[in-house]
Each structure stands twice: as C-alpha cells, then as structure tokens.
Design an enzyme around this catalytic site. Sequence first.
Site, PDB file in Angstrom:
ATOM      1  N   ARG A  82       0.904  -1.087   0.085  1.00 12.21           N
ATOM      2  CA  ARG A  82       0.070   0.187  -0.050  1.00 12.21           C
ATOM      3  C   ARG A  82       0.969   1.282   0.002  1.00 12.21           C
ATOM      4  O   ARG A  82       1.877   1.402   0.701  1.00 12.21           O
ATOM      5  CB  ARG A  82      -0.850  -0.015   1.259  1.00 12.21           C
ATOM      6  CG  ARG A  82      -1.779   1.183   1.462  1.00 12.21           C
ATOM      7  CD  ARG A  82      -2.732   1.230   2.392  1.00 12.21           C
ATOM      8  NE  ARG A  82      -3.462   2.488   2.123  1.00 12.21           N
ATOM      9  CZ  ARG A  82      -3.520   3.306   3.438  1.00 12.21           C
ATOM     10  NH1 ARG A  82      -2.874   3.044   4.329  1.00 12.21           N
ATOM     11  NH2 ARG A  82      -4.142   4.524   3.351  1.00 12.21           N
ATOM     12  N   HIS A 126      -2.882  10.948   0.807  1.00 15.57           N
ATOM     13  CA  HIS A 126      -2.343  10.710   2.018  1.00 15.57           C
ATOM     14  C   HIS A 126      -1.896  11.943   2.469  1.00 15.57           C
ATOM     15  O   HIS A 126      -0.650  12.122   2.992  1.00 15.57           O
ATOM     16  CB  HIS A 126      -1.468   9.500   1.933  1.00 15.57           C
ATOM     17  CG  HIS A 126      -1.204   8.848   3.505  1.00 15.57           C
ATOM     18  ND1 HIS A 126      -1.315   7.644   3.737  1.00 15.57           N
ATOM     19  CD2 HIS A 126      -0.928   9.620   4.641  1.00 15.57           C
ATOM     20  CE1 HIS A 126      -0.969   7.386   5.006  1.00 15.57           C
ATOM     21  NE2 HIS A 126      -0.472   8.578   5.550  1.00 15.57           N
ATOM     22  N   GLU A 171      -7.491   8.538   6.103  1.00 11.76           N
ATOM     23  CA  GLU A 171      -7.972   8.958   7.419  1.00 11.76           C
ATOM     24  C   GLU A 171      -8.279  10.615   7.453  1.00 11.76           C
ATOM     25  O   GLU A 171      -7.853  11.477   7.817  1.00 11.76           O
ATOM     26  CB  GLU A 171      -6.720   9.154   8.190  1.00 11.76           C
ATOM     27  CG  GLU A 171      -6.023   7.721   8.595  1.00 11.76           C
ATOM     28  CD  GLU A 171      -4.920   7.558   9.389  1.00 11.76           C
ATOM     29  OE1 GLU A 171      -4.315   8.868   9.885  1.00 11.76           O
ATOM     30  OE2 GLU A 171      -4.460   6.619   9.804  1.00 11.76           O
ATOM     31  N   ASN A 297      -7.580   1.716   9.968  1.00 11.91           N
ATOM     32  CA  ASN A 297      -6.336   1.885  10.428  1.00 11.91           C
ATOM     33  C   ASN A 297      -6.529   1.898  11.988  1.00 11.91           C
ATOM     34  O   ASN A 297      -7.406   2.744  12.483  1.00 11.91           O
ATOM     35  CB  ASN A 297      -5.453   3.210  10.144  1.00 11.91           C
ATOM     36  CG  ASN A 297      -5.100   3.429   8.613  1.00 11.91           C
ATOM     37  OD1 ASN A 297      -5.276   2.456   7.893  1.00 11.91           O
ATOM     38  ND2 ASN A 297      -4.912   4.467   8.383  1.00 11.91           N
ATOM     39  N   TYR A 299      -4.808   1.830  15.850  1.00 11.68           N
ATOM     40  CA  TYR A 299      -3.506   1.910  16.691  1.00 11.68           C
ATOM     41  C   TYR A 299      -3.800   1.789  18.219  1.00 11.68           C
ATOM     42  O   TYR A 299      -3.010   0.862  18.754  1.00 11.68           O
ATOM     43  CB  TYR A 299      -2.713   3.019  16.380  1.00 11.68           C
ATOM     44  CG  TYR A 299      -2.055   3.129  15.155  1.00 11.68           C
ATOM     45  CD1 TYR A 299      -0.884   2.669  14.819  1.00 11.68           C
ATOM     46  CD2 TYR A 299      -2.958   3.699  13.946  1.00 11.68           C
ATOM     47  CE1 TYR A 299      -0.226   2.806  13.600  1.00 11.68           C
ATOM     48  CE2 TYR A 299      -2.141   3.665  12.754  1.00 11.68           C
ATOM     49  CZ  TYR A 299      -0.870   3.370  12.596  1.00 11.68           C
ATOM     50  OH  TYR A 299      -0.560   3.219  11.294  1.00 11.68           O
ATOM     51  N   GLU A 351      -3.590  -0.293   8.190  1.00 14.43           N
ATOM     52  CA  GLU A 351      -2.309   0.305   8.932  1.00 14.43           C
ATOM     53  C   GLU A 351      -2.708  -0.251  10.359  1.00 14.43           C
ATOM     54  O   GLU A 351      -3.560  -0.314  10.935  1.00 14.43           O
ATOM     55  CB  GLU A 351      -2.418   1.884   8.763  1.00 14.43           C
ATOM     56  CG  GLU A 351      -1.906   2.405   7.827  1.00 14.43           C
ATOM     57  CD  GLU A 351      -1.882   4.081   8.005  1.00 14.43           C
ATOM     58  OE1 GLU A 351      -1.626   4.494   9.226  1.00 14.43           O
ATOM     59  OE2 GLU A 351      -2.027   4.697   7.052  1.00 14.43           O
TER      60      GLU A 351
HETATM   61  O1  IFM Z   1       2.331   7.775  10.118  1.00 13.16           O
HETATM   62  C1  IFM Z   1       0.869   7.768  10.271  1.00 13.16           C
HETATM   63  C2  IFM Z   1       0.156   7.478   8.802  1.00 13.16           C
HETATM   64  O2  IFM Z   1       0.605   8.429   8.037  1.00 13.16           O
HETATM   65  C3  IFM Z   1      -1.073   7.846   9.107  1.00 13.16           C
HETATM   66  N1  IFM Z   1      -1.786   6.685   9.974  1.00 13.16           N
HETATM   67  C4  IFM Z   1      -1.056   6.611  11.374  1.00 13.16           C
HETATM   68  C5  IFM Z   1       0.488   6.468  11.253  1.00 13.16           C
HETATM   69  C6  IFM Z   1       1.230   6.538  12.478  1.00 13.16           C
HETATM   70  O3  IFM Z   1       0.943   7.798  13.246  1.00 13.16           O
END
Ligand code: IFM
Length: 455
Positions: A82, A126, A171, A297, A299, A351
């Site tokens: 990606r 992006h 995002e 995405n 985290y 992500e």
């Molecule tokens: O690095 C970023 C990415 O560009 C977008 N999503 C979160 C990642 C980590 O912060």
Amino acid sequence: MPRSFARKHAFPAGFVWGVATSSFQIEGAAAADGKGPSIWDDFCRRPGTIADGSSGDVACDHYHRLEQDLDLLASLGVDAYRFSVSWPRVQPLGQGAWNPQGVGFYDRLVDGLLARGIQPYLTLNHWDLPSALQARGGWAERDTVQRFVDYACGIDHRLGDRLATITTHNEPWVIATMGHETGVFAPGLRDRATAMQVSHHLLLSHGLALRALRAQGSKARLGIVLNLAPAHPATDSEADRTKARLEDGLLVRWYADALFKGAYPIDVLAHLGADAPHMRPGDMQAITEPMDFLGINYYTRLMASASDPFDAGANGYDVTDMGWEIYPQGLTELLLRMHRDYAVPPMYVKENGAAFKDVLVDGRVHDEQRRNYIASHIAAVADALRQGVPMAGYMVWSLLDNFEWASGYAKRFGIVHVDYATQARTLKDSALWYRDFLRLQRARRASVSAALAAE
Ligand code: IFM
C-alpha cells in the site's frame, strides 16, 4: 514463534498480507523532476511545527531508491504493497498539466511491484495536497472536490489497468481535525467550522470520485481508509460516558454513518450547532456510493475523560513510543462493531503498527515489543474472523522508518530500520518474524490448494 502462532490463527485463502507507506513520509525528492510543493512542504518550513525541525525533503529517499525498496518488499514475501501518490508530483498545481516524470515514477513503481508478484494498493490522498490548491482555499473550498475527482480519474486513466485497489482518502478525520481544528498538522488551521466543512468535502469528493471512476470503467476495487477506535469512558460516570459517546460520534459515526447510512449522526450535528457543514441536495447520496472495501487503520483505543480535555488518564496498559496504549482487543471489538452496525463491504486493516525506541546493534534491531504488538493485533483480526467478520487483509504500518509528521524522524514505525545518515535499510526482528509468518501462510495456502486439487 511464527510456526505455533501461524498454526493457532487461521486465515482464509485469499486473505491479503501487506505493508504500507505514504508518499510524503518516504519519498523525499521534494522538488525533483518537476514536482510541485504540497501543504506539508510548506508546513514543515513554519518554525515550531515539527518536533525535530525536520522536513520531508529527503525522508527515506525512496524516490531515488525505488528498485532497492521493491527488492526489499519482495524479500518480505508480502502479497500487497500500500503506497500513496503525491498529487503535486504528478499534477504540480493540482489541476491542469500533468508531470510526465512524476507519473513515470509511479508507473515504474506499479510495474516493479507486478514484476515481483506484489499487488499494488494505491491511495490517492495521504495528506500532501498541492500548495496551489491550498492557496485557493484547500479542502475547505468546494471547488477542491472537483479537482480531486479529476485527479482520481487521471490516475486511474494512467495506472488503473494495473492496480488492485484505489483508496480515495487516508484518514479524513485526521485531515479535517488535526489539520483544520487543532492545527497540529498541515495546513495548520484552527477552526472547528472549517474542519467540519473539510470533512464534508473529503467525503463528498470520495463519493463523487467513486462515481466518476466507475463511469470511466475503472478496473480497480474502490474504497476509503478511516482511522477508527473504540471510545471507552475512563470511569463509569455519566459525564465520562457522555464524552465517550461524543468522541465515538466525531471519530466513528460521523464518517461511517455518512458513508453507509447517508446521514450525519443527529447527536453530533446538535453538538456542532453552527459549526455543522454546509451541504447541498444530493451530497449525502453521493457520499453513499457503494464501496468494494473499507480500510481501517487501528493503533489504540480512545479513553474519554470528562475531567481531562486530552483524555490522557493512565489505564494500566503498556504504551508505545507515541504514548499510545497497546490494546489489541480494541481491534476485535471495533471490527465486530463495524460489521454489526453497518452494511460494510469486506474490511482490511490497512495500517497497524507501533513506534518504539529502536537501536541498531551489530546489524540487528531486536524490536521484540513491535513484534509482539503486530502478532497480538494479527491475533485480534483472527478473532474477528472466527466471529464471522468478513476480513480481506492486514497491512503493517510501516515498511520503513519514516517521517512521522509533526513528530519528525524521532518516532520509528518501520519494520525495516532506516539509517538516515547513510539511507541503509536493515530488517528489524519484527520484519524477519513477519517474513517467516507470511512464508507459513503461503505454505498453508499451497497445501490447501493441493488438497483441493487432489479431491
Ligand atoms: O504515520 C501515520 C500514517 O501516516 C497515518 N496513520 C497513522 C500513522 C502513525 O501515526
């Protein structure tokens, strides 16, 4: 470890394994071969915006090291890569003339991936909007919607016959909120009404781009990538629960309700009052244009605390170098919820990864924490699959250490270490683990197909 882990967690035959990057974070070559400036080039030049005062001028110099990085990808054995296109590299002013050298770079990238048996997963936006469009109002301006639709069609026209998927935006919440409300990201504006208008224009441009791409016969599968997280109240108090509901509204339901239900959530609209975006008849219908996939995405989760505007309350779990709580069960929860509450198409985790303080010693980076982070989140996806959620793939963020936006280069998310002085790439232990895990996945796929063929 990969063997017992792979045995424990089963994934369907067509499940796609990949790694992800983005143009501004790795390419460098900020003004090479006719590339125009982006809002991130401008933002980095403003004093005090980036923690270490750095910029994307050189980054991982990926633009000049394409072949080497393609070989690196091949050595990992991923199914998909990606990446994003830098809009001002291919169309320096964001409209009008295309830059053949910029397009040539992505042509070589796509062909290089296919030659190595890797599926290209392209993202159109992006975050590195051409500066020329920002000068005309950027995403707050409705005209940018049409500029984006034209750009999407131009990319599809030039590369679309060889792409597996096209993602419109990465995002949109981050672009809108961090770029236009808190101002910690480019273009650095601080106005809630502007941020909400931007979010509406991003969603509208997504829907209209999908329509236009389908009308021109795009062969790629089409979708969007949202950053999502469960929002949990820090305590059981009424105030914390109300705040969690609002945060869920702004982060998850604002985007998902619009995309899948054709309406912004009423409670969030009421909360926004005069800051709600201006819409025109037909906008919401355009936003619900059906998608072939939804990218997520993930985290960490959100912890909503009414007494703390930054929700920074300690909660007992380990955190990454970003200070983000490690909470893999939140991913399973999120995927189940998206499947339950919305008519979602197949979902990818587009992500997932973590920054830690890595040290390169004798050619090795023993990043056990990152390896555990990735393994526990892959297990969380397997858990969602077991519970009936149609998952299509998983991608690690990121292939390389890179420019982590306002944090500069200090935060390392890569499974491949980058020495910024020499641009040497070194596979961290997490990359070796992922490579071995993917080998086992492939072996399992091969034995399943052999068994089916023998039936
Ligand atoms: O690095 C970023 C990415 O560009 C977008 N999503 C979160 C990642 C980590 O912060």
